[in-house]
Design an enzyme around this catalytic site. Structure first.
Site, PDB file in Angstrom:
ATOM      1  N   TYR A 239      37.983  37.590  46.686  1.00  0.00           N
ATOM      2  CA  TYR A 239      39.241  37.316  47.385  1.00  0.00           C
ATOM      3  C   TYR A 239      39.905  36.048  46.834  1.00  0.00           C
ATOM      4  O   TYR A 239      41.106  36.021  46.548  1.00  0.00           O
ATOM      5  CB  TYR A 239      38.954  37.144  48.875  1.00  0.00           C
ATOM      6  CG  TYR A 239      40.176  36.964  49.754  1.00  0.00           C
ATOM      7  CD1 TYR A 239      41.265  37.836  49.660  1.00  0.00           C
ATOM      8  CD2 TYR A 239      40.235  35.920  50.675  1.00  0.00           C
ATOM      9  CE1 TYR A 239      42.373  37.663  50.483  1.00  0.00           C
ATOM     10  CE2 TYR A 239      41.342  35.751  51.501  1.00  0.00           C
ATOM     11  CZ  TYR A 239      42.414  36.631  51.399  1.00  0.00           C
ATOM     12  OH  TYR A 239      43.502  36.466  52.200  1.00  0.00           O
TER      13      TYR A 239
ATOM     14  N   SER B 106      46.127  31.785  50.316  1.00  0.00           N
ATOM     15  CA  SER B 106      44.964  31.727  51.202  1.00  0.00           C
ATOM     16  C   SER B 106      44.237  30.410  50.990  1.00  0.00           C
ATOM     17  O   SER B 106      44.282  29.806  49.921  1.00  0.00           O
ATOM     18  CB  SER B 106      44.017  32.881  50.884  1.00  0.00           C
ATOM     19  OG  SER B 106      42.749  32.619  51.421  1.00  0.00           O
TER      20      SER B 106
END
Ligand code: ZN
Length: 685
Positions: free
Chosen positions: A582, A569
């Site tokens: 995250y 990510s």
């Protein structure tokens, strides 16, 4: 064997095709062809054909007598009128006057007399159908017929079973010579219902579709009754180890050993896909004490040779307590199989007028005492065909050995069929897709990037398993391309193990993993609840590790390298505010990718990641993207594209293609490939 002819069904088909301009003869030919094709004891994967002699109007309005005969590439169970191309009959009959006719010229004559020049090639057994006088001709490689004829005293047994209702034709390879010989036998015995082609199959004749079909069922039933009445022996059972390795462990080992090593320095292997069959009859056969005798006699009917080769490979029983010995024994068996195949080729190629090119020497069927059999092929479909034929061969041999002793055609006759140009043409020789022969597993595949990636790998020829916590969603994605859909919670290592076992049982192993499943959690890092952070680490880090570790175990067993691909990510490279829960596990994931690259590069296993950003995955909360875009007075695509350097919308298909390109990049490992339209803050440094 039950006669499935029903007047109502037959008439319904005549009526339905009648509205399309198809005549009654051809409609009924379609009807009984489907009945025959629907029973694997009669017809298996192209092992039969049918015809009808009728009249059609040609392109210039003249009525001509034609033979409508099964075309290659059509499956009998699903045949339609175009699957029975019409060939002018008179020119075919004229060929019977010739003494010899080459295979190439035979095909040429068949094609040049087609009414429709775009029709498929008529069956390689077309001339036999043309030369016999009867209107309807049915041909199958019936299992029961083969059990009776594949015997040292096959002709005597046939006389007992069929009396003078059938005439016998000695074994001759299909083509012009067989067509002539069979027609002579038929002409000399005008009262017979059909022909038994020794060690090949059965033809039945009729004035009507019902008669030819009914005779096929009746004669095969006679053979079945004879086999039942005379069955005297079952296989003596061999001593087997107490604990056997499971299929999921045996398959990758055999898959690795049967992979052709094309260029080890380049990491180039040609593995095959494996299809396992382990039913009761298969196990009774492979567990037999005399397996090495009866399994190595030859094929049940010669055209099986193109799917199964002349012999199966037999490996030792996989003793769970002696894994190294099983591996060594299997390796030795495969080496001996390859050497044996090479000498078989040399032996028979030496006598060929035009020398042949050797096919790859790896087995297409592996018998594993204790477990069952594997069919091998360059695709799951080919592997399944090899396994189906192997199981059918087992039925033929089991029944043949119960009444006497199984005998096949000679080795030279098998070679002639295996290397016959017309048989080879049935297999298709097109270039393989880039990821053919590869097994891929994609996690988080129910939708979004995962579903697009699974479809992209399937489009490149790979066999794809789709894993998702949502099992129905995984199945829906897999249905799109005929793959395997599995419910799997990747945060549970036992579930991951069970899913990868299923992949190995279905396809034989695993070559590429796309570890994609993930989800975003938010929270200001100084205040966020510990449980949130740990939950995110479970899915966004530890699940990736479980999946990769399970894959690496399989890849190490295969010994043919592998590819681990991860969905990282932007947060890992360019963290944003409040995205710690995250971004932190994703940052650890980047470290994990590099660690796999370092620790397993020596095994030919590559590890790479994709950094995709601002992709419209279709998985955002309903209306969320629309709201954000509207707040800036933009459409959703413009909103998503607006933030990147190229000003182009990034789609799930763009990300899917990037995963495919990383799978194909054989010199790339430890890399992060960015698919975000350009975001310099997130560029890896
Ligand atoms: Zn045949």
């Amino acid at each position: 064997m039950e006669n499935l002819w029903r007047d109502d069904d037959a008439q319904a088909m005549v009526a339905a095709y009648g509205t399309e301009g198809v005549g009654e003869d051809l409609a009924l030919r379609v009807y009984t062809t489907r009945l025959l094709g629907g029973d694997p004891r009669l017809v298996l994967h192209g092992g039969g054909n049918t015809s009808v002699k009728t009249h059609l109007v040609d392109g210039v309005g003249q009525e001509v007598e034609v033979l409508c005969v099964k075309g290659s590439g059509w499956d009998m169970v699903a045949i339609e009128p175009p699957g029975l191309p019409a060939v002018r009959l008179d020119p075919l009959r004229d060929l019977r006057a010739l003494d010899v006719l080459s295979d190439e010229e035979m095909v040429n004559q068949q094609r040049r007399n087609l009414l429709d020049s775009t029709a498929p090639n008529p069956s390689v057994e077309t001339l036999l159908h043309a030369f016999v006088a009867h209107k309807f001709v049915d041909h199958t490689h019936s299992t029961a017929i083969l059990s009776v004829t594949d015997q040292p005293d096959g002709p005597e047994r046939c006389a007992q079973v069929f009396g003078d209702t059938m005439a016998l034709v000695p074994y001759i390879m299909p083509g012009f010579a067989l067509a002539k010989a069979a027609a002579e036998v038929a002409d000399a015995n005008p009262a017979v219902e059909g022909l038994i082609l020794l060690k090949h199959g059965i033809f039945t004749f009729g004035d009507s579709a019902e008669e030819a079909y009914g005779r096929m069922i009746a004669q095969v039933s006679r053979a079945e009754a004879y086999l039942t009445d005379n069955a005297a022996k079952t296989f003596a059972v061999a001593a087997l180890p107490q604990d056997l390795l499971p299929v999921a462990r045996v398959a990758p080992l055999l898959r690795g050993l049967t992979a052709q090593v094309m260029d080890p320095a380049e990491g180039l292997y040609h593995p095959m896909i494996l299809d396992f069959h382990g039913g009761e009859a298969v196990r009774a056969y492979v567990n037999g004490a005399d397996l090495h005798r009866y399994a190595k006699v030859g094929v049940a009917t010669p055209d099986h040779t193109i799917r199964t080769k002349n012999m199966p490979l037999i490996v030792p029983p996989p003793d769970a307590g002696q894994v190294a010995a099983f591996e060594a024994g299997s390796r030795a068996a495969i080496d001996a199989f390859v050497a044996g195949y090479e000498s078989y080729f040399e032996r028979h190629n030496a006598h060929q007028a035009a020398p042949k090119t050797m096919l790859d020497p790896m087995p297409r069927v592996i018998l594993v005492p204790g477990l069952g059999l594997f069919g091998l092929g360059k695709s799951a479909k080919d592997a399944a065909i090899a396994a189906d034929i192997a199981e059918n061969t087992i039925e033929v041999i089991t029944q043949a050995e119960a009444i006497g002793r199984f005998e096949s055609v000679s080795e030279a006759e098998m070679f002639d069929l295996e290397y016959w140009s017309l048989e080879q043409a049935k297999l298709g020789k097109g270039a393989e897709a880039p990821l053919a022969r590869h097994v891929v597993a994609v996690t988080g595949g129910a939708g979004g990037i995962g579903a697009a990636t699974a479809a992209a790998f399937a489009a490149e020829g790979a066999e794809v398993a789709v894993l998702d916590r949502d099992g129905d969603g995984a199945a829906a994605t897999a249905d799109g391309f005929g793959g395997l859909g599995l419910a799997c919670d990747v945060t549970d290592p036992a579930a991951v193990q069970a899913a990868t076992d299923r992949v190995c049982e279905t396809y034989g192993g695993l070559d590429i993993v796309v570890s994609n499943a993930g989800a975003a959690w938010q929270g200001r890092i100084g205040e966020v609840d510990d449980a949130v952070l740990r939950k995110s680490f479970e899915l966004n880090f530890f699940a990736h590790q479980s999946v990769a570790q399970a894959a690496v175990r399989i890849m190490a067993t295969q010994g043919t390298g592998g590819v681990l691909l991860f969905n990282a990510s932007k947060q890992a490279l360019n963290p944003g505010p409040d995205f710690g829960p995250y971004g932190l596990p994703k940052a650890a994931l980047i470290a994990l990718v590099r660690q796999y690259a370092i620790d397993h590069g020596g095994d030919g296993i590559r590890a790479n990641a994709i950094n995709a950003d601002r992709v419209n995955t279709g998985l955002y909360a309903e209306g969320m993207l629309e709201e954000r875009a509207a707040a800036r007075g933009l459409s959703v695509p413009d909103y998503l594209a607006g933030a990147n350097l190229l000003k182009r919308e990034v789609t799930v298909d763009d990300v899917a293609q990037a995963f495919v390109s990383l799978a194909l990049a054989r010199k790339t490992t430890g890399a992060i490939l960015t698919v975000d339209g350009g975001n310099i803050e997130a560029a890896p440094r």
